[in-house]
Design a protein around this motif. Sequence first.
Motif, PDB file in Angstrom:
ATOM      1  N   GLU A   1       2.914  -3.650   9.005  1.00 32.01           N
ATOM      2  CA  GLU A   1       3.773  -3.427   7.831  1.00 32.01           C
ATOM      3  C   GLU A   1       5.230  -3.262   8.264  1.00 32.01           C
ATOM      4  OE1 GLU A   1       4.717  -2.898   3.850  1.00 32.01           O
ATOM      5  OE2 GLU A   1       2.690  -3.249   4.588  1.00 32.01           O
ATOM      6  N   ALA A   2       5.453  -2.539   9.362  1.00 30.90           N
ATOM      7  CA  ALA A   2       6.815  -2.299   9.845  1.00 30.90           C
ATOM      8  C   ALA A   2       7.480  -3.604  10.290  1.00 30.90           C
ATOM      9  CB  ALA A   2       6.797  -1.295  10.999  1.00 30.90           C
ATOM     10  N   ILE A   3       6.728  -4.472  10.953  1.00 34.96           N
ATOM     11  CA  ILE A   3       7.283  -5.765  11.377  1.00 34.96           C
ATOM     12  C   ILE A   3       7.629  -6.603  10.161  1.00 34.96           C
ATOM     13  CG2 ILE A   3       6.714  -7.968  12.488  1.00 34.96           C
ATOM     14  CD1 ILE A   3       7.476  -5.832  14.498  1.00 34.96           C
ATOM     15  N   TYR A   4       6.758  -6.601   9.164  1.00 34.26           N
ATOM     16  CA  TYR A   4       7.031  -7.348   7.932  1.00 34.26           C
ATOM     17  C   TYR A   4       8.331  -6.853   7.301  1.00 34.26           C
ATOM     18  CZ  TYR A   4       6.722  -9.082   3.179  1.00 34.26           C
ATOM     19  OH  TYR A   4       7.007  -9.695   1.985  1.00 34.26           O
ATOM     20  N   GLU A   5       8.478  -5.526   7.165  1.00 35.15           N
ATOM     21  CA  GLU A   5       9.671  -4.951   6.548  1.00 35.15           C
ATOM     22  C   GLU A   5      10.915  -5.203   7.399  1.00 35.15           C
ATOM     23  OE1 GLU A   5      10.018  -3.703   3.539  1.00 35.15           O
ATOM     24  OE2 GLU A   5       7.886  -4.000   3.126  1.00 35.15           O
ATOM     25  N   HIS A   6      10.759  -5.119   8.719  1.00 37.10           N
ATOM     26  CA  HIS A   6      11.874  -5.356   9.629  1.00 37.10           C
ATOM     27  C   HIS A   6      12.439  -6.758   9.439  1.00 37.10           C
ATOM     28  CE1 HIS A   6      14.187  -5.436  13.349  1.00 37.10           C
ATOM     29  NE2 HIS A   6      13.484  -6.478  13.768  1.00 37.10           N
ATOM     30  N   ARG A   7      11.563  -7.742   9.429  1.00 36.96           N
ATOM     31  CA  ARG A   7      12.031  -9.119   9.264  1.00 36.96           C
ATOM     32  C   ARG A   7      12.552  -9.372   7.855  1.00 36.96           C
ATOM     33  NH1 ARG A   7      10.509 -13.161  13.043  1.00 36.96           N
ATOM     34  NH2 ARG A   7      11.522 -14.530  11.559  1.00 36.96           N
ATOM     35  N   LYS A   8      11.946  -8.750   6.877  1.00 40.44           N
ATOM     36  CA  LYS A   8      12.414  -8.894   5.492  1.00 40.44           C
ATOM     37  C   LYS A   8      13.830  -8.334   5.364  1.00 40.44           C
ATOM     38  CE  LYS A   8      11.237  -7.321   0.856  1.00 40.44           C
ATOM     39  NZ  LYS A   8      10.337  -6.442   0.095  1.00 40.44           N
ATOM     40  N   ALA A   9      14.106  -7.223   6.059  1.00 39.89           N
ATOM     41  CA  ALA A   9      15.426  -6.592   5.999  1.00 39.89           C
ATOM     42  C   ALA A   9      16.504  -7.454   6.657  1.00 39.89           C
ATOM     43  CB  ALA A   9      15.375  -5.219   6.659  1.00 39.89           C
ATOM     44  N   MET A  10      16.104  -8.398   7.493  1.00 43.38           N
ATOM     45  CA  MET A  10      17.066  -9.284   8.146  1.00 43.38           C
ATOM     46  C   MET A  10      17.594 -10.363   7.202  1.00 43.38           C
ATOM     47  SD  MET A  10      15.444  -9.911  11.876  1.00 43.38           S
ATOM     48  CE  MET A  10      15.836  -8.816  13.204  1.00 43.38           C
ATOM     49  N   GLY A  11      16.986 -10.456   6.049  1.00 44.83           N
ATOM     50  CA  GLY A  11      17.438 -11.442   5.071  1.00 44.83           C
ATOM     51  C   GLY A  11      16.401 -12.521   4.842  1.00 44.83           C
ATOM     52  N   LYS A  12      16.562 -13.203   3.742  1.00 45.78           N
ATOM     53  CA  LYS A  12      15.584 -14.200   3.331  1.00 45.78           C
ATOM     54  C   LYS A  12      15.395 -15.311   4.375  1.00 45.78           C
ATOM     55  CE  LYS A  12      14.311 -17.069  -0.586  1.00 45.78           C
ATOM     56  NZ  LYS A  12      14.605 -17.436  -1.957  1.00 45.78           N
ATOM     57  N   ALA A  13      16.476 -15.712   5.027  1.00 44.09           N
ATOM     58  CA  ALA A  13      16.392 -16.800   6.007  1.00 44.09           C
ATOM     59  C   ALA A  13      15.592 -16.406   7.249  1.00 44.09           C
ATOM     60  CB  ALA A  13      17.783 -17.253   6.410  1.00 44.09           C
TER      61      ALA A  13
ATOM     62  N   ILE B   1      11.457  -3.812  17.067  1.00 47.32           N
ATOM     63  CA  ILE B   1      12.152  -3.184  15.938  1.00 47.32           C
ATOM     64  C   ILE B   1      13.347  -2.375  16.430  1.00 47.32           C
ATOM     65  CG2 ILE B   1      11.938  -1.453  14.104  1.00 47.32           C
ATOM     66  CD1 ILE B   1       9.004  -2.457  13.777  1.00 47.32           C
ATOM     67  N   LEU B   2      13.136  -1.571  17.467  1.00 50.16           N
ATOM     68  CA  LEU B   2      14.225  -0.744  17.994  1.00 50.16           C
ATOM     69  C   LEU B   2      15.421  -1.570  18.442  1.00 50.16           C
ATOM     70  CD1 LEU B   2      12.262   1.909  20.071  1.00 50.16           C
ATOM     71  CD2 LEU B   2      13.667   2.326  18.049  1.00 50.16           C
ATOM     72  N   ARG B   3      15.169  -2.731  18.991  1.00 51.62           N
ATOM     73  CA  ARG B   3      16.246  -3.580  19.490  1.00 51.62           C
ATOM     74  C   ARG B   3      16.828  -4.494  18.413  1.00 51.62           C
ATOM     75  NH1 ARG B   3      16.156  -4.391  25.365  1.00 51.62           N
ATOM     76  NH2 ARG B   3      14.739  -2.870  26.236  1.00 51.62           N
ATOM     77  N   GLY B   4      16.207  -4.506  17.245  1.00 53.74           N
ATOM     78  CA  GLY B   4      16.695  -5.348  16.161  1.00 53.74           C
ATOM     79  C   GLY B   4      16.438  -6.821  16.402  1.00 53.74           C
ATOM     80  N   TRP B   5      15.396  -7.122  17.169  1.00 57.57           N
ATOM     81  CA  TRP B   5      15.087  -8.515  17.500  1.00 57.57           C
ATOM     82  C   TRP B   5      14.256  -9.170  16.403  1.00 57.57           C
ATOM     83  CZ3 TRP B   5      13.146  -7.886  23.257  1.00 57.57           C
ATOM     84  CH2 TRP B   5      14.241  -7.626  24.078  1.00 57.57           C
ATOM     85  N   MET B   6      14.388 -10.483  16.313  1.00 55.86           N
ATOM     86  CA  MET B   6      13.555 -11.255  15.382  1.00 55.86           C
ATOM     87  C   MET B   6      12.174 -11.496  15.958  1.00 55.86           C
ATOM     88  SD  MET B   6      16.158 -14.121  13.805  1.00 55.86           S
ATOM     89  CE  MET B   6      14.844 -15.284  13.905  1.00 55.86           C
ATOM     90  N   ALA B   7      12.062 -11.534  17.274  1.00 56.90           N
ATOM     91  CA  ALA B   7      10.800 -11.803  17.958  1.00 56.90           C
ATOM     92  C   ALA B   7      10.838 -11.087  19.309  1.00 56.90           C
ATOM     93  CB  ALA B   7      10.617 -13.306  18.154  1.00 56.90           C
ATOM     94  N   ILE B   8       9.767 -11.225  20.056  1.00 54.09           N
ATOM     95  CA  ILE B   8       9.707 -10.630  21.392  1.00 54.09           C
ATOM     96  C   ILE B   8       8.815 -11.498  22.266  1.00 54.09           C
ATOM     97  CG2 ILE B   8       7.726  -9.130  20.903  1.00 54.09           C
ATOM     98  CD1 ILE B   8       9.219  -6.960  22.578  1.00 54.09           C
ATOM     99  N   LYS B   9       9.178 -11.586  23.527  1.00 53.05           N
ATOM    100  CA  LYS B   9       8.360 -12.330  24.492  1.00 53.05           C
ATOM    101  C   LYS B   9       8.178 -11.479  25.732  1.00 53.05           C
ATOM    102  CE  LYS B   9       9.248 -17.050  23.157  1.00 53.05           C
ATOM    103  NZ  LYS B   9       9.474 -18.404  23.654  1.00 53.05           N
ATOM    104  N   LEU B  10       7.020 -11.595  26.325  1.00 54.39           N
ATOM    105  CA  LEU B  10       6.716 -10.853  27.541  1.00 54.39           C
ATOM    106  C   LEU B  10       7.733 -11.156  28.631  1.00 54.39           C
ATOM    107  CD1 LEU B  10       4.661  -8.935  28.852  1.00 54.39           C
ATOM    108  CD2 LEU B  10       3.361 -10.938  29.554  1.00 54.39           C
ATOM    109  N   GLU B  11       8.170 -12.394  28.728  1.00 52.24           N
ATOM    110  CA  GLU B  11       9.128 -12.800  29.755  1.00 52.24           C
ATOM    111  C   GLU B  11      10.459 -12.063  29.609  1.00 52.24           C
ATOM    112  OE1 GLU B  11       7.584 -15.045  27.705  1.00 52.24           O
ATOM    113  OE2 GLU B  11       6.088 -15.788  29.114  1.00 52.24           O
ATOM    114  N   TRP B  12      10.877 -11.814  28.375  1.00 50.20           N
ATOM    115  CA  TRP B  12      12.138 -11.112  28.145  1.00 50.20           C
ATOM    116  C   TRP B  12      12.067  -9.704  28.704  1.00 50.20           C
ATOM    117  CZ3 TRP B  12      12.733 -12.296  22.213  1.00 50.20           C
ATOM    118  CH2 TRP B  12      12.920 -13.684  22.045  1.00 50.20           C
ATOM    119  N   MET B  13      10.953  -9.029  28.442  1.00 45.71           N
ATOM    120  CA  MET B  13      10.802  -7.660  28.897  1.00 45.71           C
ATOM    121  C   MET B  13      10.633  -7.601  30.418  1.00 45.71           C
ATOM    122  SD  MET B  13      11.330  -6.213  26.088  1.00 45.71           S
ATOM    123  CE  MET B  13      11.177  -4.561  26.696  1.00 45.71           C
ATOM    124  N   ALA B  14       9.917  -8.558  30.988  1.00 46.68           N
ATOM    125  CA  ALA B  14       9.732  -8.596  32.443  1.00 46.68           C
ATOM    126  C   ALA B  14      11.072  -8.833  33.136  1.00 46.68           C
ATOM    127  CB  ALA B  14       8.733  -9.685  32.818  1.00 46.68           C
TER     128      ALA B  14
END
Length: 137
Positions: A23-35, A64-77
Motif C-alpha cells: 500500500e505504501a509503495i502504491y501511495e508513494h508512486r501515486k504521490a509522484m504524479g499521474k505520469a 520510499i525514504l530515498r524518494g525513488w521511483m524504483a530500486i535495484k539490487l545493483e544500486w544498493m550494492a
Amino acid sequence: MSLTHRFEVIDELSAVLDSERAEAIYEHRKAMGKAKALTPYAAKLLAKQFARFNDPNAAADEMILRGWMAIKLEWMAREQRTARPHSVGESALQEIQQGNANAPTAFERMLTARNTTGNAQEPGNAQIITLPSYRHG
C-alpha cells in the motif's frame, strides 16, 4: 485511477511485500504524479526487483525514504561498495538515535575505542556530541 486498478497494483506488489508496504509503495508512486503512477505491469516488474533482496520490505522502505521511483539490487550494492566505513562512534550514535536497547553498550564502545597508538588499555578519543531532545506526547 479506479479501485480495480489500485487492487491490481497492490496485488502484484503483495506477491513479495507485506500489505502495509504494498500500500505504501502504491501511495508513494501515486504521490509522484499521474505520469509516474504504477500500472499493474510496472508493479509486477517492481515486485521482481524487490524479490531479489534478502528483505523485500526493507528494500521498499529504502525506496520510499530515498524518494525513488524504483530500486535495484545493483544500486544498493554499488552504494555499499562506495560508502565510507563507519567509525565506532558513528555506529554507536546510530544505535542511540534508533533507540536500540544496546545503545549504552555502544556508547561505552565509543568511549573506549582504541586511540591512535593502538593501545586498547587507554581510552579512545571521544568527540562530545549533543543529541536533540524530543518530546513525546
